[in-house]
Enzyme design. Structure first.
Site, PDB file in Angstrom:
ATOM      1  N   ARG A 244      36.444  36.820  58.551  1.00 20.84           N
ATOM      2  CA  ARG A 244      35.142  36.880  59.258  1.00 20.84           C
ATOM      3  C   ARG A 244      34.709  38.482  58.497  1.00 20.84           C
ATOM      4  NH1 ARG A 244      31.871  34.392  63.242  1.00 20.84           N
ATOM      5  NH2 ARG A 244      33.004  32.503  63.531  1.00 20.84           N
ATOM      6  N   GLU A 273      27.055  40.287  55.525  1.00 16.20           N
ATOM      7  CA  GLU A 273      26.933  38.921  54.775  1.00 16.20           C
ATOM      8  C   GLU A 273      25.483  38.363  55.457  1.00 16.20           C
ATOM      9  OE1 GLU A 273      30.421  36.638  54.988  1.00 16.20           O
ATOM     10  OE2 GLU A 273      29.216  34.894  54.785  1.00 16.20           O
ATOM     11  N   HIS A 291      31.924  33.365  50.507  1.00 18.40           N
ATOM     12  CA  HIS A 291      32.213  32.741  51.589  1.00 18.40           C
ATOM     13  C   HIS A 291      32.348  31.112  51.501  1.00 18.40           C
ATOM     14  CE1 HIS A 291      31.715  32.779  56.358  1.00 18.40           C
ATOM     15  NE2 HIS A 291      32.631  32.005  55.924  1.00 18.40           N
TER      16      HIS A 291
END
Ligand SMILES: NC(=O)c1ccc[n+]([C@@H]2O[C@H](COP(=O)([O-])OP(=O)(O)OC[C@H]3O[C@@H](n4cnc5c(N)ncnc54)[C@H](O)[C@@H]3O)[C@@H](O)[C@H]2O)c1
Length: 316
Positions: A244, A273, A291
């Site tokens: 994450r 992000e 990702h």
């Protein structure tokens, strides 16, 4: 019964549902029209990935909905508690993409120890004019075999990563606050199996002893790796974050890369992000992916099948 897969579902998932008498709608309905579409088409089950939001308003708008399914892990886009309160069954597929994420960790690791992230930037520019110089700059690679991989967070993905590491001849250390001992069975192509019994290493010791460190924890309130942690690490350590954004302090990471404390980093997820910091994107020692950890065809098939199986057992 009708199932709307608003963010898509694999063909295998559709086939299994259809064989069991479900009708699968794969139209992508815009968020603001979703409630209307569900009611007009008498949809019983709504499947989403991360794009579609299933909030309180949508749940209230669609009293016919009996099941909400998330293809993947995190349920941040679904108001799970409210759905459950309204008697809607909520499912997800937490382990379908673990191996895909673990393989991406190894793509970054193998690429990292042989400078592929940088060679792929410079070969198109200088490969024909400065071949020998490039050969020299990337000539001091390392092997992963025999090195130590420290894994912080030893759930599904951490354990899948450990299996690949063991198969690659690495020593594995893990730290996880809720796990002390874990047995991992590696299964080979011909059916042979080997079981490893691993015992937790305290975080500080793991940081000091690992040649490479990969983080596989859920979203946290504080950094799992920050300035203090980088200082404890071996010089030249490699760092991977496919967990994450926000579990690693990116400012501390860039400092550690610039002081050569960290030799390279592999990143699939970012603090800011979907607009990663330019310092991260342009850094010559960072191997970058957008990702895509769980995004393989095989994981999509498993997600579709796992959702279909759960829908069949609940709704049929
Ligand atoms: N890159 C991608 O595309 C991708 C895909 C899927 C999942 N993920 C992410 O990977 C992460 C791990 O997923 P998982 O399925 O293995 O989860 P999991 O729940 O199976 O395992 C997480 C583990 O982390 C441990 N943990 C929690 N806080 C910790 C801490 N501070 N230090 C050490 N360990 C800690 C937990 O005890 C648990 O065992 C999640 O953040 C998930 O969002 C990324």
């Amino acid at each position: 019964m009708k199932i709307l897969a608003n963010d898509g579902i694999s063909k295998m998932g559709i086939s299994l549902l259809e064989e069991n008498g479900f009708q699968v709608l794969t139209t992508t309905v815009a968020q603001e029209q979703l409630g209307n579409y569900i009611n007009q088409n008498q949809v019983t089950g709504l499947l989403v990935r991360s794009a579609t939001k299933v909030n309180k308003n949508l749940i209230d708008e669609c009293p016919g909905l009996k099941l909400i399914g998330r293809g993947g892990v995190g349920m941040d886009n679904i108001d799970v508690d409210y759905a459950k309160k309204k008697g809607i069954h909520v499912i997800n597929t937490p382990s379908a993409s673990s191996l895909s994420v673990a393989e991406l960790v190894f793509a970054h690791l193998y690429g990292g120890v042989r400078f592929l992230y940088d060679a792929n930037r410079n070969m198109p520019l200088e490969g024909d004019s400065r071949f020998k110089q490039l050969k020299k700059s990337y000539g001091k690679g390392k092997e992963l075999a025999g090195k130590t991989l420290g894994i912080i967070g030893f759930g599904r993905i951490g354990q899948a990563t450990a299996k690949l590491a063991l198969g690659a001849g690495m020593k594995v250390l893990f730290f996880d606050p809720v796990l002390d001992k874990v047995s991992l069975t590696l299964t080979f192509f011909d059916g042979q199996t080997v079981t490893f019994h691993l015992t937790k290493t305290e975080k500080e010791e793991l940081l000091k002893e690992s040649d490479f460190i990969t983080v596989h924890v859920p979203a946290q309130k504080t950094y799992v790796l920050g300035k203090k942690e980088f200082e404890l690490m071996k010089d030249g350590v490699g760092i991977i974050n496919a967990a994450r954004g926000g579990v690693i302090d990116e400012v501390a990471l860039v400092d550690a890369l610039e002081s050569d404390k960290v030799s390279f980093a592999g990143m699939d997820v970012y603090e800011s992000e979907p607009n990663p910091e330019i310092r991260i994107l342009m850094h010559p020692k960072i191997s970058l992916t957008p990702h895509i950890g769980g995004a393989t065809n095989e994981a999509q098939d498993r997600i579709g099948l796992e959702l279909a199986e759960q829908i069949i057992s609940y709704l049929k």
